[in-house]
Write a protein that holds these residues in place. Structure first.
Motif, short mmCIF file in Angstrom:
data_model
loop_
_atom_site.label_atom_id
_atom_site.label_comp_id
_atom_site.label_asym_id
_atom_site.label_seq_id
_atom_site.Cartn_x
_atom_site.Cartn_y
_atom_site.Cartn_z
N LYS A 171 0.83 -1.18 0.00
CA LYS A 171 0.00 0.00 0.00
C LYS A 171 0.88 1.25 0.00
N ARG A 172 0.49 2.24 -0.80
CA ARG A 172 1.25 3.48 -0.88
C ARG A 172 0.90 4.39 0.28
N ARG A 173 1.91 4.94 0.95
CA ARG A 173 1.67 5.87 2.03
C ARG A 173 2.80 6.88 2.10
N ARG A 174 2.51 7.99 2.67
CA ARG A 174 3.50 9.04 2.87
C ARG A 174 4.09 8.92 4.26
N HIS A 175 5.37 9.14 4.36
CA HIS A 175 6.05 9.10 5.65
C HIS A 175 6.55 10.51 5.97
N THR A 176 6.47 10.88 7.24
CA THR A 176 7.04 12.14 7.66
C THR A 176 8.55 11.96 7.76
N THR A 177 9.26 13.07 7.81
CA THR A 177 10.72 12.97 7.91
C THR A 177 11.14 12.27 9.19
N GLU A 178 10.38 12.48 10.27
CA GLU A 178 10.71 11.81 11.53
C GLU A 178 10.55 10.30 11.39
N GLN A 179 9.50 9.88 10.70
CA GLN A 179 9.29 8.45 10.48
C GLN A 179 10.40 7.86 9.61
N LYS A 196 12.86 4.91 10.72
CA LYS A 196 12.93 3.66 9.96
C LYS A 196 14.35 3.40 9.46
N LEU A 197 15.05 4.45 9.07
CA LEU A 197 16.44 4.27 8.64
C LEU A 197 17.30 3.76 9.79
N ALA A 198 17.10 4.33 10.98
CA ALA A 198 17.87 3.88 12.15
C ALA A 198 17.55 2.43 12.47
N GLU A 199 16.28 2.08 12.43
CA GLU A 199 15.89 0.70 12.69
C GLU A 199 16.46 -0.24 11.63
N TRP A 236 15.90 6.84 0.38
CA TRP A 236 15.92 7.47 1.70
C TRP A 236 17.33 7.52 2.25
N ARG A 237 18.07 6.45 2.06
CA ARG A 237 19.43 6.40 2.60
C ARG A 237 20.33 7.44 1.93
N ASN A 238 20.16 7.62 0.60
CA ASN A 238 20.94 8.63 -0.10
C ASN A 238 20.53 10.04 0.31
N GLN A 239 19.23 10.23 0.52
CA GLN A 239 18.74 11.57 0.83
C GLN A 239 18.91 11.94 2.30
N LYS A 254 19.98 13.65 11.40
CA LYS A 254 19.09 13.55 12.55
C LYS A 254 17.80 14.29 12.19
N ALA A 255 16.77 14.11 12.96
CA ALA A 255 15.47 14.71 12.67
C ALA A 255 15.58 16.24 12.59
N ASP A 256 16.39 16.84 13.47
CA ASP A 256 16.54 18.30 13.45
C ASP A 256 17.20 18.77 12.16
N ASP A 257 18.18 18.00 11.68
CA ASP A 257 18.86 18.35 10.43
C ASP A 257 17.88 18.33 9.25
N VAL A 258 17.01 17.35 9.24
CA VAL A 258 16.04 17.23 8.16
C VAL A 258 15.05 18.39 8.20
#
Length: 92
Positions: A2-10, A14-17, A45-48, A53-57
């Motif tokens: 299913k297509r969904r949008r993720h916030t930058t925090e999410q 997810k990248l950290a996990e 996501w990994r390239n971008q 950190k969330a504050d940087d984004v």
């Protein structure tokens, strides 16, 4: 999937996990399946956002928004200058 949008925090979470799971020896396929994303999304996501950190984004998004606003102002000024040059030539 299913297509969904993720916030930058999410995305950062997810990248950290995902990095943690990769460190435990899982493959990218398994990590992507666990995070419910595609492998191409993982790589994008990994390239971008990799290493951010969330504050940087948040700051990056603010700067991109400000940059867009400033570009619009410059474009409007360029149009005004062209218009004034045309009027000054008497070709009105």
């Amino acid at each position: 999937m299913k297509r969904r949008r993720h916030t930058t925090e999410q995305i950062i979470r997810k990248l950290a996990e995902g990095e943690k799971l990769l460190g435990q020896g899982q493959s990218i396929e398994e990590v992507a399946r666990h995070l419910e994303i595609t492998e191409s999304t993982w790589h994008r996501w990994r390239n971008q956002y990799g290493g951010m950190k969330a504050d940087d984004v948040k700051r990056l998004k603010e700067l991109e928004k400000e940059n867009t606003r400033l570009k619009k102002i410059v474009a409007d000024q360029a149009l005004d200058i062209d218009m004034l040059k045309e009027l000054n030539r008497g070709n009105f």
